[in-house]
Design a protein around this motif. Structure first.
Motif, PDB file in Angstrom:
ATOM      1  N   ILE A 175       0.853  -1.191   0.000  1.00  0.00           N
ATOM      2  CA  ILE A 175       0.000   0.000   0.000  1.00  0.00           C
ATOM      3  C   ILE A 175       0.893   1.247   0.000  1.00  0.00           C
ATOM      4  O   ILE A 175       2.120   1.160   0.123  1.00  0.00           O
ATOM      5  N   THR A 176       0.259   2.418  -0.137  1.00  0.00           N
ATOM      6  CA  THR A 176       0.976   3.689  -0.171  1.00  0.00           C
ATOM      7  C   THR A 176       0.611   4.508   1.055  1.00  0.00           C
ATOM      8  O   THR A 176      -0.579   4.756   1.287  1.00  0.00           O
ATOM      9  N   PRO A 177       1.584   4.934   1.859  1.00  0.00           N
ATOM     10  CA  PRO A 177       1.247   5.737   3.039  1.00  0.00           C
ATOM     11  C   PRO A 177       0.567   7.045   2.637  1.00  0.00           C
ATOM     12  O   PRO A 177       0.879   7.636   1.599  1.00  0.00           O
ATOM     13  N   GLY A 178      -0.396   7.457   3.458  1.00  0.00           N
ATOM     14  CA  GLY A 178      -1.147   8.674   3.174  1.00  0.00           C
ATOM     15  C   GLY A 178      -2.344   8.468   2.274  1.00  0.00           C
ATOM     16  O   GLY A 178      -3.148   9.382   2.104  1.00  0.00           O
ATOM     17  N   THR A 179      -2.477   7.270   1.698  1.00  0.00           N
ATOM     18  CA  THR A 179      -3.623   6.955   0.844  1.00  0.00           C
ATOM     19  C   THR A 179      -4.727   6.325   1.688  1.00  0.00           C
ATOM     20  O   THR A 179      -4.458   5.533   2.586  1.00  0.00           O
ATOM     21  N   THR A 180      -5.968   6.688   1.386  1.00  0.00           N
ATOM     22  CA  THR A 180      -7.110   6.107   2.087  1.00  0.00           C
ATOM     23  C   THR A 180      -7.543   4.825   1.384  1.00  0.00           C
ATOM     24  O   THR A 180      -7.667   4.795   0.154  1.00  0.00           O
ATOM     25  N   TYR A 181      -7.779   3.788   2.173  1.00  0.00           N
ATOM     26  CA  TYR A 181      -8.213   2.496   1.646  1.00  0.00           C
ATOM     27  C   TYR A 181      -9.557   2.125   2.264  1.00  0.00           C
ATOM     28  O   TYR A 181      -9.890   2.546   3.380  1.00  0.00           O
ATOM     29  N   VAL A 182     -10.326   1.332   1.529  1.00  0.00           N
ATOM     30  CA  VAL A 182     -11.607   0.839   2.034  1.00  0.00           C
ATOM     31  C   VAL A 182     -11.637  -0.677   1.887  1.00  0.00           C
ATOM     32  O   VAL A 182     -11.234  -1.217   0.846  1.00  0.00           O
ATOM     33  N   ALA A 183     -12.045  -1.354   2.953  1.00  0.00           N
ATOM     34  CA  ALA A 183     -12.157  -2.808   2.946  1.00  0.00           C
ATOM     35  C   ALA A 183     -13.598  -3.196   3.218  1.00  0.00           C
ATOM     36  O   ALA A 183     -14.299  -2.536   3.995  1.00  0.00           O
ATOM     37  N   TYR A 184     -14.026  -4.279   2.568  1.00  0.00           N
ATOM     38  CA  TYR A 184     -15.373  -4.820   2.769  1.00  0.00           C
ATOM     39  C   TYR A 184     -15.266  -6.311   3.044  1.00  0.00           C
ATOM     40  O   TYR A 184     -14.332  -6.987   2.588  1.00  0.00           O
ATOM     41  N   ALA A 185     -16.262  -6.821   3.768  1.00  0.00           N
ATOM     42  CA  ALA A 185     -16.409  -8.261   3.950  1.00  0.00           C
ATOM     43  C   ALA A 185     -17.872  -8.561   4.219  1.00  0.00           C
ATOM     44  O   ALA A 185     -18.524  -7.867   5.011  1.00  0.00           O
ATOM     45  N   ALA A 186     -18.386  -9.582   3.548  1.00  0.00           N
ATOM     46  CA  ALA A 186     -19.734 -10.067   3.836  1.00  0.00           C
ATOM     47  C   ALA A 186     -19.613 -11.118   4.938  1.00  0.00           C
ATOM     48  O   ALA A 186     -18.855 -12.082   4.801  1.00  0.00           O
ATOM     49  N   VAL A 187     -20.354 -10.913   6.024  1.00  0.00           N
ATOM     50  CA  VAL A 187     -20.180 -11.760   7.208  1.00  0.00           C
ATOM     51  C   VAL A 187     -21.539 -12.157   7.763  1.00  0.00           C
ATOM     52  O   VAL A 187     -22.478 -11.344   7.793  1.00  0.00           O
ATOM     53  N   GLN A 188     -21.645 -13.400   8.222  1.00  0.00           N
ATOM     54  CA  GLN A 188     -22.842 -13.875   8.917  1.00  0.00           C
ATOM     55  C   GLN A 188     -22.418 -14.789  10.060  1.00  0.00           C
ATOM     56  O   GLN A 188     -21.546 -15.644   9.895  1.00  0.00           O
ATOM     57  N   GLY A 189     -23.040 -14.586  11.216  1.00  0.00           N
ATOM     58  CA  GLY A 189     -22.765 -15.438  12.355  1.00  0.00           C
ATOM     59  C   GLY A 189     -23.858 -16.479  12.534  1.00  0.00           C
ATOM     60  O   GLY A 189     -24.714 -16.667  11.663  1.00  0.00           O
ATOM     61  N   THR A 190     -23.812 -17.148  13.667  1.00  0.00           N
ATOM     62  CA  THR A 190     -24.831 -18.146  13.986  1.00  0.00           C
ATOM     63  C   THR A 190     -25.722 -17.607  15.095  1.00  0.00           C
ATOM     64  O   THR A 190     -25.746 -16.405  15.342  1.00  0.00           O
ATOM     65  N   ALA A 191     -26.452 -18.462  15.752  1.00  0.00           N
ATOM     66  CA  ALA A 191     -27.516 -18.024  16.661  1.00  0.00           C
ATOM     67  C   ALA A 191     -27.012 -17.148  17.796  1.00  0.00           C
ATOM     68  O   ALA A 191     -27.713 -16.228  18.245  1.00  0.00           O
ATOM     69  N   THR A 192     -25.807 -17.388  18.286  1.00  0.00           N
ATOM     70  CA  THR A 192     -25.281 -16.598  19.399  1.00  0.00           C
ATOM     71  C   THR A 192     -24.664 -15.314  18.870  1.00  0.00           C
ATOM     72  O   THR A 192     -23.728 -15.354  18.068  1.00  0.00           O
ATOM     73  N   ALA A 193     -25.180 -14.174  19.295  1.00  0.00           N
ATOM     74  CA  ALA A 193     -24.646 -12.886  18.849  1.00  0.00           C
ATOM     75  C   ALA A 193     -23.300 -12.643  19.515  1.00  0.00           C
ATOM     76  O   ALA A 193     -23.158 -12.758  20.742  1.00  0.00           O
TER      77      ALA A 193
END
Length: 719
Positions: free
Chosen positions: A193-211
């Motif tokens: 990466i390049t210092p001083g540059t803004t980055y955006v990360a995404y992830a699709a996530v799903q858990g199970t019954a216990t929050a």
């Protein structure tokens, strides 16, 4: 062929003629170098013995024939069961190398005995829809092939069949906790990466019954892979499928980054599913003074003020918004909602800036359409943060939203920072006074240096408003320009040769001279670019309001030729107009009746005698030329003079006499019988600002004129 099928009623069967393996290769398909491709290759086993299955994409340097450039392989061991094992199909993916023009997908199944067979069906090979400039490899972000792109602490990882969001493939990564505590899933690779540059990360996530609580993060490392810091957002992991997002600026000295999903487990065996992960340079508009979060609100909630309403950050995607989130509110009051960014944005006095915003509105009605009405603008502040100048905004734009519809659009405004300005405040207004929209969405906000979209000047000397349209709309064949008076009435402005209604558009800067703006009022202009029929709109521009010209001496009035402004002149009316209206009626006397029978029709228009006084010989000659044309005239006077708005007249026989017994003394009295008429149609010929005489006076030859100006537009605008 076999009746065992995933799609349709048949599938392809591969039978081993001897102990060993079988292979099937697809036909060639076209590829483009640098693009990512994926091949999904299902198989059905006929025995309960696990097999080694390999998927391969082979790249070729020709559409047919040619040579192999390279290939990519992915292998797995199937489940020891008979049938289609959807949870464990082999998938191959890779980036087409330089020079690649075509590819094949192949599946190889090893460990077969003689006569043993497998089936394949519903084979898929295509280009992968990836986010622009994603640093992660496709397999790391999608886990379609395997989960080797991830490092897990506090748990284990596995590839399982599943879809969290449509279009993200067929497989996800399951992260299973080993016990209570943090479970960290990090990309195995640290990406440059390049210092001083803004980055955006995404992830699709799903858990199970216990929050579970936890974080989504970007970890920063130096060139030696030494951890420096972590940018995090708090998240909840439960059964809701979430699109987690974080944007952050790489710190000074950072050279690499990793994406991390980190739930906090409360016990062993708790599972979260992860898919569609990416890490990209934040796609802010180049030159935007707003931060990426102010532009798109992807992971944090910038500070905005919206009196009386609750502003939220909500999930929102479209073809004209950025990312997966937007600002939103459900309007409570029917009024103009004013939404302003709390942070003052640094600007430079004398520089022109463009403000831009994207809006969506939802119409809850199942039967009736509604309107969304919107605009964006900016106020100016001094170096102490005190209001210097409130904007006179462009007019509100509006769009129709169909029943049960969600519709969106953008708008812009350009302004030049005034002297003394050090900051600007970005402001959005949504006029909800008469709208049934139940939720608004705002995204894609920006303020950046730009050229002005238009210039608007009111000229008392010529009695005209000059509109210069710099905004260019490529591909639009027609332009429409209307003047909107302060009471909301609209009229098409006269252009050269015809009114600006379905006016031919050449795709260049346009100069519009409006000599019919009512004196002493406020007007603005509505500009639309359309197709030839006027039924499709390419773009639109609504200007700010401007004070129309005034007569510095209110005793005078303008006599104007609507189609020939070079003949316009100012005269003194000797007395106010005295109107008469001839009746259109008659009476019939009937024998044996006391009263006559009366027949009538609409009364005729107004007539009067105008007496004009002129002392300047050149003005008198110009006035005489105006009468010579025999065309209708427009009289304009300041409010209170007795001439309201624009008064169009047909002039009958006229008389003129000297005011002084000595004919050598300048001064004339013109007597003009007039009849009021409707506004005449037609366009303009020439200009009151720039005439051929001006050209003759300023230039000695055509060569000198052409050396000074590249186009006729600059001749008109700069003289």
């Amino acid at each position: 062929m076999s009746s065992e099928a995933l799609e349709g009623i048949r599938s392809m069967r591969l039978t081993a003629t001897a102990a060993g393996s079988v292979e099937a290769v697809s036909p060639r398909f076209t590829v483009a170098a640098g693009k990512t491709y994926v091949a999904r290759l299902p198989i059905r086993q006929s025995t309960s013995t696990a097999k080694t299955v390999t998927g391969r994409i082979t790249w070729y340097d020709a559409a047919s024939g040619g040579s192999v450039i390279s290939f990519v392989d992915f292998s797995l061991t199937t489940n020891a069961t008979v049938g289609w094992s959807a949870a464990n199909y082999v998938v191959a993916s890779g980036v087409a190398p330089a020079g690649a023009l075509s590819a094949t997908a192949a599946i190889t199944v090893a460990g077969l005995s003689a006569g043993e067979f497998v089936n394949t069906d519903d084979v898929y090979a295509a280009e992968v829809p990836r986010r622009a400039n994603d640093l992660l490899e496709y397999n790391t972000g999608s886990c379609e092939n395997d989960t080797t792109g991830w490092a897990i602490t506090g748990g284990t990882r596995s590839r399982v069949a599943g879809v969290l969001y449509a279009g993200a493939g067929y497989y996800v990564m399951a992260v299973t906790s080993s016990g209570a505590g943090q479970v960290s899933a990090r990309t195995a690779t640290r990406y440059p990466i390049t210092p001083g540059t803004t980055y955006v990360a995404y992830a699709a996530v799903q858990g199970t019954a216990t929050a579970l609580s936890g974080h989504f993060a970007i970890e920063w490392y130096d060139a030696g892979d030494v951890w420096m810091s972590t940018s995090t957002v708090s998240e909840t992991f439960d059964t809701t499928i979430r699109r987690m997002a974080i944007s952050a600026t790489a710190p000074a000295g950072a050279a690499k980054a990793r994406v991390m999903v980190r739930p906090v487990a409360t016990g062993a065996g708790q599972i979260i599913y992860v898919d569609d992960v990416s890490l990209c340079p934040a796609p802010n508009r180049p030159g935007n003074i707003l931060t990426y979060e102010e532009y798109s609100s992807e992971s944090t909630f910038p500070a905005w003020t919206l009196p009386g309403e609750t502003l939220e950050r909500v999930y929102m995607t479209s073809g004209i918004t950025d990312g997966f989130y937007a600002l939103s509110f459900a309007p409570v009051a029917h009024k103009i909602h004013r939404m302003s960014l709390d942070r003052l944005l640094p600007v430079t006095a004398g520089t022109t800036y463009q403000a831009k915003a994207t809006y969506f509105g939802h119409n809850p009605s199942a039967t009736e359409a509604t309107q969304m009405t919107y605009r964006v603008f900016m106020d100016w502040y001094d170096s102490a943060g005190l209001l210097l100048l409130a904007d006179n905004p462009d007019g509100f734009y509006s769009m129709n939203i169909n029943p049960n519809g969600l519709s969106g659009t953008t708008s812009t405004e350009t302004r030049t920072a005034p002297e003394g300005a050090a900051f600007a405040r970005l402001i959005i207004e949504l006029d909800h006074s008469n709208s049934n929209v139940d939720r608004y969405y705002i995204d894609g906000l920006s303020l950046l240096e730009a050229s002005p979209e238009y210039e608007l000047v009111s000229d008392n000397a010529t009695g005209a408003v000059r509109l210069t349209v710099h905004l260019l709309v490529p591909g639009a064949p027609r332009i429409h320009i209307q003047r909107v008076d302060q009471d909301g009435r609209k009229a098409y402005v006269r252009g050269y040769g015809q009114e600006y209604k379905l006016y031919p558009y050449a795709g260049t800067t346009m100069v519009i001279e409006d000599y019919e703006a009512p004196l002493g009022t406020r007007v603005w202009y509505s500009i639309r670019w359309t197709n030839d029929a006027g039924t499709f709109r390419y773009n639109s521009l609504d200007t700010q309001a401007i004070a129309a010209p005034v007569l510095e001496n209110p005793d005078y009035v303008w006599f104007k030729s609507p189609g020939n402004p070079a003949l316009n002149t100012r005269v003194l009316m000797e007395s106010p107009l005295k109107w008469s209206r001839v009746a259109r009626s008659t009476s019939f006397t009937v024998v044996g009746r006391k009263n006559p029978i009366h027949k009538s029709d609409v009364r005729s228009g107004r007539t009067a005698n105008v007496t004009a006084l002129i002392w300047d010989p050149s003005a008198n000659a110009l006035f005489d030329s105006l009468l010579d044309t025999g065309l209708p005239v427009l009289i304009q006077a300041m409010p209170g003079y007795g001439v309201e708005g624009n008064l169009y007249l047909a002039i009958q026989d006229s008389e003129v006499e000297h005011l002084d017994p000595d004919a050598r003394v300048p001064g004339w009295r013109w007597s003009l019988p007039v009849v009021e008429i409707d506004r005449p149609d037609g366009g303009l010929q020439g200009s009151a600002v720039s005439t051929w005489q001006d050209i003759y006076d300023d230039y000695t030859s055509w060569e000198e004129l052409f050396d000074a100006h590249a186009t006729w537009i600059t001749v008109l605008t700069k003289g």
